[in-house]
Design a protein around this motif. Structure first.
Motif, PDB file in Angstrom:
ATOM      1  N   ALA A 169       0.833  -1.197   0.000  1.00  0.00           N
ATOM      2  CA  ALA A 169       0.000   0.000   0.000  1.00  0.00           C
ATOM      3  C   ALA A 169       0.868   1.248   0.000  1.00  0.00           C
ATOM      4  CB  ALA A 169      -0.928   0.015   1.210  1.00  0.00           C
ATOM      5  N   LEU A 170       0.416   2.258  -0.731  1.00  0.00           N
ATOM      6  CA  LEU A 170       1.091   3.549  -0.779  1.00  0.00           C
ATOM      7  C   LEU A 170       0.129   4.629  -0.306  1.00  0.00           C
ATOM      8  CD1 LEU A 170       3.701   5.057  -1.652  1.00  0.00           C
ATOM      9  CD2 LEU A 170       2.588   5.458  -3.855  1.00  0.00           C
ATOM     10  N   ALA A 171       0.566   5.410   0.679  1.00  0.00           N
ATOM     11  CA  ALA A 171      -0.205   6.543   1.176  1.00  0.00           C
ATOM     12  C   ALA A 171       0.416   7.835   0.666  1.00  0.00           C
ATOM     13  CB  ALA A 171      -0.217   6.543   2.705  1.00  0.00           C
ATOM     14  N   HIS A 172      -0.368   8.916   0.705  1.00  0.00           N
ATOM     15  CA  HIS A 172       0.136  10.214   0.257  1.00  0.00           C
ATOM     16  C   HIS A 172       0.333  11.193   1.413  1.00  0.00           C
ATOM     17  CE1 HIS A 172      -1.554   9.183  -3.955  1.00  0.00           C
ATOM     18  NE2 HIS A 172      -0.295   8.841  -3.846  1.00  0.00           N
ATOM     19  N   SER A 173       0.199  10.678   2.630  1.00  0.00           N
ATOM     20  CA  SER A 173       0.455  11.490   3.816  1.00  0.00           C
ATOM     21  C   SER A 173       0.651  10.549   4.996  1.00  0.00           C
ATOM     22  CB  SER A 173      -0.715  12.446   4.081  1.00  0.00           C
ATOM     23  OG  SER A 173      -0.401  13.350   5.104  1.00  0.00           O
ATOM     24  N   ARG A 174       1.351  11.032   6.015  1.00  0.00           N
ATOM     25  CA  ARG A 174       1.675  10.162   7.144  1.00  0.00           C
ATOM     26  C   ARG A 174       0.464   9.839   8.010  1.00  0.00           C
ATOM     27  NH1 ARG A 174       6.178  13.386  10.212  1.00  0.00           N
ATOM     28  NH2 ARG A 174       4.650  15.033   9.784  1.00  0.00           N
ATOM     29  N   PHE A 175      -0.586  10.673   7.955  1.00  0.00           N
ATOM     30  CA  PHE A 175      -1.638  10.553   8.969  1.00  0.00           C
ATOM     31  C   PHE A 175      -2.422   9.248   8.860  1.00  0.00           C
ATOM     32  CE2 PHE A 175      -4.395  12.138   5.610  1.00  0.00           C
ATOM     33  CZ  PHE A 175      -5.660  11.684   5.923  1.00  0.00           C
ATOM     34  N   TYR A 176      -2.434   8.589   7.714  1.00  0.00           N
ATOM     35  CA  TYR A 176      -3.159   7.319   7.624  1.00  0.00           C
ATOM     36  C   TYR A 176      -2.248   6.128   7.323  1.00  0.00           C
ATOM     37  CZ  TYR A 176      -3.311   8.212   2.494  1.00  0.00           C
ATOM     38  OH  TYR A 176      -3.007   8.484   1.174  1.00  0.00           O
ATOM     39  N   VAL A 297     -11.296  16.049   7.034  1.00  0.00           N
ATOM     40  CA  VAL A 297     -10.362  15.743   5.954  1.00  0.00           C
ATOM     41  C   VAL A 297     -10.520  14.272   5.600  1.00  0.00           C
ATOM     42  CG1 VAL A 297      -7.940  15.609   5.289  1.00  0.00           C
ATOM     43  CG2 VAL A 297      -8.746  17.531   6.676  1.00  0.00           C
ATOM     44  N   LEU A 298     -10.858  13.995   4.338  1.00  0.00           N
ATOM     45  CA  LEU A 298     -11.115  12.628   3.898  1.00  0.00           C
ATOM     46  C   LEU A 298     -10.086  12.135   2.885  1.00  0.00           C
ATOM     47  CD1 LEU A 298     -14.989  12.867   3.396  1.00  0.00           C
ATOM     48  CD2 LEU A 298     -13.737  12.139   5.436  1.00  0.00           C
ATOM     49  N   GLU A 299      -9.432  13.056   2.185  1.00  0.00           N
ATOM     50  CA  GLU A 299      -8.506  12.665   1.131  1.00  0.00           C
ATOM     51  C   GLU A 299      -7.114  12.395   1.695  1.00  0.00           C
ATOM     52  OE1 GLU A 299      -9.092  17.090   0.357  1.00  0.00           O
ATOM     53  OE2 GLU A 299      -9.573  15.735   2.005  1.00  0.00           O
ATOM     54  N   GLY A 300      -6.363  11.568   0.972  1.00  0.00           N
ATOM     55  CA  GLY A 300      -4.996  11.285   1.388  1.00  0.00           C
ATOM     56  C   GLY A 300      -4.071  12.451   1.120  1.00  0.00           C
ATOM     57  N   ALA A 301      -4.349  13.213   0.070  1.00  0.00           N
ATOM     58  CA  ALA A 301      -3.623  14.437  -0.261  1.00  0.00           C
ATOM     59  C   ALA A 301      -4.586  15.319  -1.037  1.00  0.00           C
ATOM     60  CB  ALA A 301      -2.370  14.142  -1.080  1.00  0.00           C
ATOM     61  N   GLY A 321      -5.019  16.041   9.084  1.00  0.00           N
ATOM     62  CA  GLY A 321      -4.750  15.140   7.978  1.00  0.00           C
ATOM     63  C   GLY A 321      -3.542  15.551   7.162  1.00  0.00           C
ATOM     64  N   PHE A 322      -3.682  15.466   5.841  1.00  0.00           N
ATOM     65  CA  PHE A 322      -2.615  15.828   4.910  1.00  0.00           C
ATOM     66  C   PHE A 322      -2.098  17.238   5.169  1.00  0.00           C
ATOM     67  CE2 PHE A 322      -2.109  18.405   1.026  1.00  0.00           C
ATOM     68  CZ  PHE A 322      -0.888  17.928   0.571  1.00  0.00           C
ATOM     69  N   TYR A 323      -3.010  18.152   5.439  1.00  0.00           N
ATOM     70  CA  TYR A 323      -2.644  19.562   5.591  1.00  0.00           C
ATOM     71  C   TYR A 323      -1.753  19.790   6.815  1.00  0.00           C
ATOM     72  CZ  TYR A 323      -6.719  19.675   2.542  1.00  0.00           C
ATOM     73  OH  TYR A 323      -7.608  19.435   1.531  1.00  0.00           O
ATOM     74  N   ALA A 324      -1.939  18.984   7.837  1.00  0.00           N
ATOM     75  CA  ALA A 324      -1.115  19.123   9.045  1.00  0.00           C
ATOM     76  C   ALA A 324       0.347  18.839   8.761  1.00  0.00           C
ATOM     77  CB  ALA A 324      -1.634  18.185  10.141  1.00  0.00           C
ATOM     78  N   ASP A 325       0.636  18.028   7.726  1.00  0.00           N
ATOM     79  CA  ASP A 325       2.015  17.696   7.372  1.00  0.00           C
ATOM     80  C   ASP A 325       2.717  18.826   6.616  1.00  0.00           C
ATOM     81  OD1 ASP A 325       1.963  15.240   8.538  1.00  0.00           O
ATOM     82  OD2 ASP A 325       1.760  14.087   6.691  1.00  0.00           O
TER      83      ASP A 325
END
Length: 433
Positions: A169-176, A297-301, A321-325
């Protein structure tokens, strides 16, 4: 390497646009890439993102042939069943690598389950109970739309439902990432989303021109456009701005936002609905400040946030979510629940300080254009593909023993299963293989 890429390619799919850039970079590195379109309804003459690579429809291919003719199968996973329905035809046929564009996949799951169950909730309820062990009352509330979007995202994201069926699996942010690692037996990695910048003129001084605030993307109530209107209306500097919203919007949501503007005393609201790429570039060029807010926030990025940063505009985001990164010194963060008071203070600071807008705009433009590149993305993706391929034999052995243990009636909490699992872990540790 032979790579088959399952993805939507419709012009209206931002994920499809990203896929083209990734595939082109993979092809440039010597890999053989072909696409399988995953939109639920086949439309051979419909407009799609342009590519010179082979393109087929999932309706026309045999999963076994795809598996045998590919070193790896990539799946672009998103929460829109209409765009991603075709992944269900392949995900259980071979250890695919799932690219999770959204961390929240309940809407995809719900449409999948109802389609297979002729509109009934039997399959839906059974899968929810199997994954989350939820009570019948909670499941009934879920089926009856009694949970808010934020509650569903917290309790039933259904990310695990697909991650457990992927070989990596590949995520686009650390939060998930942790959520994927808990469900997926294969390797998991995080890569910053690849995005091709549009040619938008740099932000310059605009003395005497009203400040323009912009929101782009699909407009719905969790995009916080109403909060922006209320925040602007709180001060004289905010009321002197124009607020423009560019993206698909329903008549009901348009009417609702117009009523919010009237009630708040904010006169300069422009709702543009769907715009062409050319008009989008014009709107990004016109903008002095861009709001990229989500609650929840529902999207990965966020492609719209990345595009705003690449356009060199100061960007306001929710700290979630993504924005926090995103770097604290390059974007302007408001609390995750997007309170109007905090949003108003942030907007007013940017409205009144043009040098700040110009400075941050230039810095975030340079940072984002070096961060969200296909080269960086494919570096991570190729390394992950290698890991997924390397771990396949261990996954196959584990699956075999799992089936054998299940046939004996043993469950995961049986001591014998624990001992076997520890033995296998020791055998497959890096020191032993």
């Amino acid at each position: 390497m032979r790579i088959t890429f399952y993805t939507p390619l419709s012009l209206s799919s931002a994920i499809g646009r990203v896929a083209i850039g990734i595939a082109d970079e993979l092809q440039a590195r010597g890999h053989r890439v072909s696409f399988v379109r995953t939109e639920r309804d086949r439309d051979p003459i419909g407009p799609r993102h342009p590519t010179n690579l082979p393109v087929r429809w999932w309706h026309d291919v045999q999963p076994r042939e795809i598996s045998m003719d590919s070193d790896i199968v990539l799946l672009n996973l998103g929460d829109n069943y209409g765009f991603h329905a075709g992944i269900a035809s392949i995900i259980d046929e071979t250890p695919c690598l799932g690219i999770f564009h959204d961390f929240f996949l309940y809407s995809f799951f719900r449409d999948w389950a109802l389609e297979r169950d002729n509109g009934n909730f039997g399959l839906h309820d059974a899968e929810i109970a199997r994954i989350y062990g939820s009570s019948a009352d909670d499941i009934a509330k879920l089926a009856g739309n009694e949970w808010s979007l934020a509650e569903i995202a917290q309790r039933f994201p259904m990310t695990e439902w697909l991650a457990a069926r992927c070989g990596g699996a590949l995520a686009h942010s650390r939060f998930y990432r942790t959520l994927l690692e808990a469900a997926c037996a294969g390797p998991v990695a995080v890569a910053s989303l690849s995005y091709a910048p549009r040619e938008v003129a740099r932000l310059t001084s605009r003395s005497g021109v009203p400040v323009s605030v912009l929101t782009v993307g699909h407009v719905n109530q969790n995009k916080c456009c109403a909060e922006v209107i209320k925040a602007l209306a709180r001060s004289a500097s905010g009321r002197g701005c124009r607020y423009r919203i560019a993206g698909p919007i329903t008549p009901a949501d348009r009417g609702w936002l117009e009523s919010v503007a009237i009630e708040s005393g904010f006169a300069d609201l422009d709702i543009l609905d769907v715009v062409s790429d050319e008009v989008l570039v014009e709107e990004l060029t016109r903008a002095d400040i861009i709001c990229c807010l989500r609650r929840p926030v529902l999207e990965g990025a966020s492609a719209s946030a990345i595009e705003a940063m690449m356009a060199g505009r100061p960007v306001i985001v929710a700290d979630s979510g993504f924005y926090a990164d995103l770097p604290d010194d390059l974007v302007f963060k408001v609390p995750a629940d997007v309170p109007v008071e905090a949003l108003s203070e942030t907007l007013e600071r940017l409205i009144l300080d043009e040098p700040l807008r110009l400075d941050i705009g230039a810095k975030v433009r340079d940072w984002s254009r070096s961060r969200f590149t296909p080269e960086n993305y494919v570096d991570t993706l190729v390394a992950l593909i290698d890991d997924v391929i390397a771990t396949r034999p261990y996954g196959a052995v584990s699956a075999y023993f799992g089936r054998e243990l299940a046939s004996l009636g043993l469950t995961g909490d049986d001591p014998a299963v624990g001992r076997i699992a520890r033995t296998m872990q020791e055998l497959f540790s890096p020191e032993q293989v």
